[in-house]
Design a protein around this motif. Structure first.
Motif, PDB file in Angstrom:
ATOM      1  N   LEU A 135       0.840  -1.214   0.000  1.00  9.45           N
ATOM      2  CA  LEU A 135       0.000   0.000   0.000  1.00  9.45           C
ATOM      3  C   LEU A 135       0.866   1.252   0.000  1.00  9.45           C
ATOM      4  O   LEU A 135       0.585   2.216  -0.717  1.00  9.45           O
ATOM      5  N   HIS A 136       1.932   1.225   0.771  1.00  8.18           N
ATOM      6  CA  HIS A 136       2.822   2.383   0.866  1.00  8.18           C
ATOM      7  C   HIS A 136       3.466   2.713  -0.476  1.00  8.18           C
ATOM      8  O   HIS A 136       3.498   3.867  -0.897  1.00  8.18           O
ATOM      9  N   ARG A 137       3.945   1.690  -1.177  1.00  5.45           N
ATOM     10  CA  ARG A 137       4.730   1.922  -2.392  1.00  5.45           C
ATOM     11  C   ARG A 137       3.908   1.890  -3.667  1.00  5.45           C
ATOM     12  O   ARG A 137       4.235   2.573  -4.646  1.00  5.45           O
ATOM     13  N   THR A 159      -3.435  -3.538  -1.762  1.00  4.71           N
ATOM     14  CA  THR A 159      -3.149  -4.631  -0.838  1.00  4.71           C
ATOM     15  C   THR A 159      -3.642  -5.937  -1.459  1.00  4.71           C
ATOM     16  O   THR A 159      -4.344  -5.919  -2.471  1.00  4.71           O
ATOM     17  N   GLU A 160      -3.265  -7.064  -0.847  1.00  2.00           N
ATOM     18  CA  GLU A 160      -3.706  -8.375  -1.320  1.00  2.00           C
ATOM     19  C   GLU A 160      -4.354  -9.148  -0.187  1.00  2.00           C
ATOM     20  O   GLU A 160      -3.892  -9.082   0.957  1.00  2.00           O
ATOM     21  N   PHE A 201       3.132 -12.825   3.213  1.00  2.00           N
ATOM     22  CA  PHE A 201       4.302 -12.063   3.644  1.00  2.00           C
ATOM     23  C   PHE A 201       3.929 -10.916   4.577  1.00  2.00           C
ATOM     24  O   PHE A 201       4.767 -10.080   4.916  1.00  2.00           O
ATOM     25  N   ASP A 202       2.673 -10.888   4.994  1.00  2.00           N
ATOM     26  CA  ASP A 202       2.249  -9.861   5.945  1.00  2.00           C
ATOM     27  C   ASP A 202       2.998 -10.013   7.258  1.00  2.00           C
ATOM     28  O   ASP A 202       3.222 -11.143   7.739  1.00  2.00           O
ATOM     29  N   HIS A 253      -8.596  -0.439   0.584  1.00  2.00           N
ATOM     30  CA  HIS A 253      -7.264  -0.982   0.874  1.00  2.00           C
ATOM     31  C   HIS A 253      -6.779  -0.625   2.284  1.00  2.00           C
ATOM     32  O   HIS A 253      -6.048  -1.407   2.899  1.00  2.00           O
ATOM     33  N   SER A 254      -7.180   0.523   2.813  1.00  2.00           N
ATOM     34  CA  SER A 254      -6.780   0.860   4.180  1.00  2.00           C
ATOM     35  C   SER A 254      -7.488  -0.054   5.182  1.00  2.00           C
ATOM     36  O   SER A 254      -6.876  -0.497   6.168  1.00  2.00           O
ATOM     37  N   LEU A 255      -8.765  -0.389   4.919  1.00  2.00           N
ATOM     38  CA  LEU A 255      -9.475  -1.309   5.805  1.00  2.00           C
ATOM     39  C   LEU A 255      -8.877  -2.713   5.731  1.00  2.00           C
ATOM     40  O   LEU A 255      -8.731  -3.391   6.748  1.00  2.00           O
TER      41      LEU A 255
END
Length: 492
Positions: free
Chosen positions: A299-301, A305-306, A311-312, A468-470
């Protein structure tokens, strides 16, 4: 209609620039309701491992060397991503006169990364997440870069720059494209925009294509280099291309493509080939991978999100651990135990001016955190024994104290070799539960169930920022839930 026209223009541009795209690839371009292009690459027939599906000359890439703004960038001494941002903004300001006009037409004007969100959106949507603080710091630093390095260029009458294309908003937009689409090309060009290569979407741990750089030397180049390469045993005299394979390795950008060439002139002919690395069925999307990244990093780059990203991770700041310790014991106790932990050779992960510990996707804490909790919870006499032993010998490996070796020898073993079963005492498990509760408070009054309900009932994929933030909040909070289960299993 607009999308089809843009795609026809891009294909004409590729032909002119000798960018070869296989007929086996179908580039799908659609224009969303807001006017932003949406791009995907699909297989128009079955693709086999080893198929070369694209060849991209280095000179077709948009870099600080190839841009019409190269002189401006050089005179202003702007390097790296800052220089590339100026190059991108300048080419956009040229409109149809830009060499890359048809390429830029198929790109979105900006990517929806949190860097471009308002401060109010960042505070409300990212509260408690790994990237909340980082994004706010990024915004301040980017504005400072613009004010110090780009704004002064607008005051130069000789440059005649159009201020509409060099505002702080346009700089942020350029930064977002570079963050999500740039590649490191070589020492001469540095980072650049690589047309066609940047159109493939991401899928974690499931790439379909990888890249090679192929350098063809002219006859005179071979003559001048033969002696060194013959002596090194690296060339048999045949005029063969030198090939170097590389896979997507993520730093702060999509794919840092490391080329073998270290040209200082840029005159050697080099192309990038895109090669299928596993069979792809006709009609399937062809994916790149941006690396093994957590949802916070994605999300940052890149602005998305997935679901169920393996890999979280979740970070537990050292500061949270010290606050818990000070609330149970005292500030002095916490400082002394932290000092001993460091003297024994342990450390957490570093990020700028802070340290943290990783909690894995499965809720398992970093071994170094478990060691620190054990040391914080040591009986006072054992703490003194360890401290005195270290003062006497100066090295944890030389400790021969009977008390330490009998009961606490595991604390002076390298973290990578530690048995988590030994570290997971009842008191440590209770401490982990307290740390999970403290970290949970960062997300505010809404519970995990509240977030899941909001995501399921109200959140649509079209509501990009909320969606995506949620998902990021939910993924992080599920890791905290797994951490609690991990600690509870230790209590049993």
């Amino acid at each position: 209609m607009a999308a089809a026209r843009r795609m026809r223009g891009f294909k004409r541009w590729m032909k002119r620039e000798e960018v070869e795209c296989s007929d086996a690839l179908h580039i799908s371009l659609s224009v969303e309701s807001g006017g932003a292009p949406s791009i995907s690459v699909k297989a128009s027939c079955d693709l086999m491992e080893g198929d070369v599906v694209a060849t991209i000359p280095k000179r077709s890439c948009l870099t600080v060397r190839t841009s019409a703004a190269s002189r401006i960038i050089e005179e202003a001494q702007l390097g790296g991503y800052l220089g590339l941002s100026v190059a991108l903004m300048y080419e956009r300001s040229l409109g149809p006169q830009s060499k890359w006009f048809q390429y830029l037409q198929i790109l979105p004007s900006r990517e929806p990364i949190p860097l471009l969100w308002s401060l109010a959106e960042i505070d409300s949507l990212l509260c408690g997440t790994e990237i909340h603080k980082i994004v706010k710091e990024d915004k301040a630093l980017v504005y400072q870069d613009w004010k110090e390095c780009i704004k002064p260029l607008l005051g130069s009458a000789s440059l005649k720059l159009n201020p509409d294309f060099f505002s702080v908003d346009e700089y942020l937009a350029a930064k977002s494209l570079i963050a999500s689409r740039s590649f490191q090309i070589d020492e001469y060009h540095g980072y650049g925009m690589v047309p066609l290569a940047d159109l493939f979407n991401h899928k974690t741990a499931a790439e379909d294509v990888h890249f090679t750089s192929v350098s063809y030397y002219s006859e005179s180049d071979i003559d001048s280099d033969n002696q060194k390469r013959d002596s090194d045993g690296e060339n048999n005299g045949d005029d063969e291309p030198m090939v170097q394979d590389f896979h997507s390795e993520m730093g702060g950008f999509r794919s840092e493509l490391e080329f073998e060439s270290s040209s200082t002139s840029g005159n050697d002919v080099m192309v990038m080939q895109m090669i299928i690395c596993k069979d792809v069925n006709s009609g399937s999307e062809v994916f790149n991978t941006y690396g093994s990244l957590s949802n916070a990093a994605l999300l940052h780059r890149y602005g998305f999100t997935e679901p169920e990203n393996p890999f979280d991770i979740l970070n537990m700041d050292l500061e949270i651990v010290l606050q818990w310790s000070s609330s149970v014991f005292s500030c002095r106790h916490s400082r002394r135990r932290l000092s001993l932990w460091r003297k024994l050779g342990y450390s957490g992960c570093d990020s700028q001016n802070s340290q943290y510990f990783e909690i894995s996707f499965h809720g398992e804490p970093q071994a170094e955190l478990l060691v620190l909790l054990n040391i914080i919870l040591l009986p006072e006499e054992v703490y003194h024994e360890l401290e005195l032993a270290l003062l006497a010998v100066g090295n944890s490996k030389q400790i021969t104290s009977r008390l330490v070796l009998e009961k606490y020898n595991f604390l002076i073993v390298k973290a990578a070799k530690l048995s988590k079963e030994l570290l997971l005492t009842r008191n440590v498990c209770q401490a982990l539960l307290s740390l999970a509760d403290a970290r949970e408070q960062f997300y505010g009054s809404n519970s995990l169930q509240d977030d899941i309900k909001s995501f399921d009932e109200r959140c649509q994929a079209t509501e990009h920022k909320l969606y995506h933030s949620l998902r990021l909040r939910i993924c992080e909070r599920r890791i905290l839930k797994k951490l609690r289960s991990y600690a509870a299993s230790g209590l049993k």
